[in-house]
Scaffold this active site. Structure first.
Site, PDB file in Angstrom:
ATOM      1  N   SER A  14      31.513 -35.310  -1.440  1.00  0.00           N
ATOM      2  CA  SER A  14      30.474 -35.226  -2.470  1.00  0.00           C
ATOM      3  C   SER A  14      31.187 -34.884  -3.759  1.00  0.00           C
ATOM      4  O   SER A  14      32.340 -34.435  -3.747  1.00  0.00           O
ATOM      5  CB  SER A  14      29.499 -34.097  -2.107  1.00  0.00           C
ATOM      6  OG  SER A  14      28.738 -33.703  -3.233  1.00  0.00           O
ATOM      7  N   TYR A  35      27.715 -25.603   1.043  1.00  0.00           N
ATOM      8  CA  TYR A  35      27.924 -27.045   0.850  1.00  0.00           C
ATOM      9  C   TYR A  35      29.203 -27.297   0.050  1.00  0.00           C
ATOM     10  O   TYR A  35      30.032 -28.132   0.411  1.00  0.00           O
ATOM     11  CB  TYR A  35      26.700 -27.621   0.143  1.00  0.00           C
ATOM     12  CG  TYR A  35      26.630 -29.127   0.077  1.00  0.00           C
ATOM     13  CD1 TYR A  35      26.172 -29.874   1.158  1.00  0.00           C
ATOM     14  CD2 TYR A  35      26.992 -29.813  -1.078  1.00  0.00           C
ATOM     15  CE1 TYR A  35      26.087 -31.271   1.086  1.00  0.00           C
ATOM     16  CE2 TYR A  35      26.910 -31.199  -1.161  1.00  0.00           C
ATOM     17  CZ  TYR A  35      26.446 -31.922  -0.068  1.00  0.00           C
ATOM     18  OH  TYR A  35      26.368 -33.297  -0.136  1.00  0.00           O
TER      19      TYR A  35
END
Ligand code: NAD
Length: 260
Positions: free
Chosen positions: A142, A155
């Protein structure tokens, strides 16, 4: 060149994984589909792919929080399909909350699914790739593998970890025809964003469609969420011979988010 190879895509029951599955299947690549879905629906999905694209498929619903289940899944996949040539670690979850109150069980789940599972699948896939002298490992990290945002401690930690893991695999496997890369997307229009977009819409008293645009322009110069299929097309390029020296890279597809 890719016809007849076998790709395993974790989390291919929806979103980026499912869109990528369609892109690869169209090239005649056999598929190991995977995700948290009902076994009957998973088998039906695999059959749909086999019929539509005339390829060999397998579905498995292993829970990636469970390392023993991952081992069973990977052994079964290699046994049934004969090999794993392309490994796409894509499954992932999100939870947003300040680090002060971030729940331990959410931290553990995010690290297990978004990072540790990739270690296990890579370890199980490498013997096939080394035996064939060819392999492609693509980890869907990401933009949060490169930069941080508020309220995403687990995350961001997991995705930075995944980028690091990818680099080590690339170094260790460079001489064996195996490349390893991370893709670092910005906003992609999938279910993983549903809660964040709804929360943004509620907080600002705006409709969901407007929230989708407003949330993107806070971070990206390109004011548009990506279609998950575009990631599939990029993965296809990384699998091609033209990309054989692209390895160890963390490749942004982020509408200039990280250019700032
Ligand atoms: P998604 O929610 O549509 O897909 C997630 C997939 O992971 C599903 O197939 C789900 O079944 C699977 N999964 C979740 N928990 C699992 C578990 N415990 N065991 C096995 N499978 C599990 O979301 P997506 O956007 O397609 O996400 C795919 C990847 O892309 C994720 O790693 C995500 O972090 C990453 N990503 C997404 C975006 C975005 O904006 N959508 C941006 C950057 C990175």
């Amino acid at each position: 060149m890719l016809k007849g190879k076998t790709a395993l895509i974790t989390g291919s029951s929806s979103g980026i994984g499912l869109a990528t599955a369609h892109v690869l299947a169209k090239q005649g690549i056999n598929l190991i589909l995977h995700g948290l879905m009902d076994e009957t629906e998973g088998i039906a999905l695999a059959k749909e792919f086999s019929t539509k694209y005339n390829i060999k498929t397998l579905f498995d619903g292993a829970n990636l929080m469970d390392s023993a289940a991952i081992a069973t899944f990977m052994d079964r996949a290699i046994d049934v399909m004969g090999s794993i040539d392309i490994l796409i670690n894509n499954a992932g979850i999100q939870h947003t909350e300040s680090v002060d109150t971030f729940p331990t069980n959410k931290w553990d789940a995010i690290i297990a699914i978004n990072l540790t599972a990739a270690f296990h699948t890579i370890q199980k896939s490498l013997p096939c790739m080394k035996a064939n002298g060819w392999g492609r490992i693509i980890n869907i990290a990401s933009v949060h593998g490169l930069v941080a945002s508020l309220n995403k401690s687990a995350y961001v930690a997991a995705k930075h970890g995944l980028v690091g893991l990818t680099k080590v695999v690339a170094l260790e496997c460079g001489e064996q025809g195996i490349t390893a890369n991370s893709i670092c997307p910005g906003f992609v229009d999938t279910a993983i964003l549903t809660d964040q977009i709804q929360q943004f819409a509620d907080e600002n008293g705006i409709p969901v469609e407007q929230a989708k645009r407003d949330i993107v322009i806070q971070k990206q110069a390109v004011p548009k969420m990506m279609d998950p299929r575009q990631i599939g097309e990029f993965i296809l390029f990384l699998c091609s011979d033209a990309a054989h020296t692209i390895s160890g890279a963390a490749l942004p597809m982020d509408g200039a988010w990280t250019a700032q």
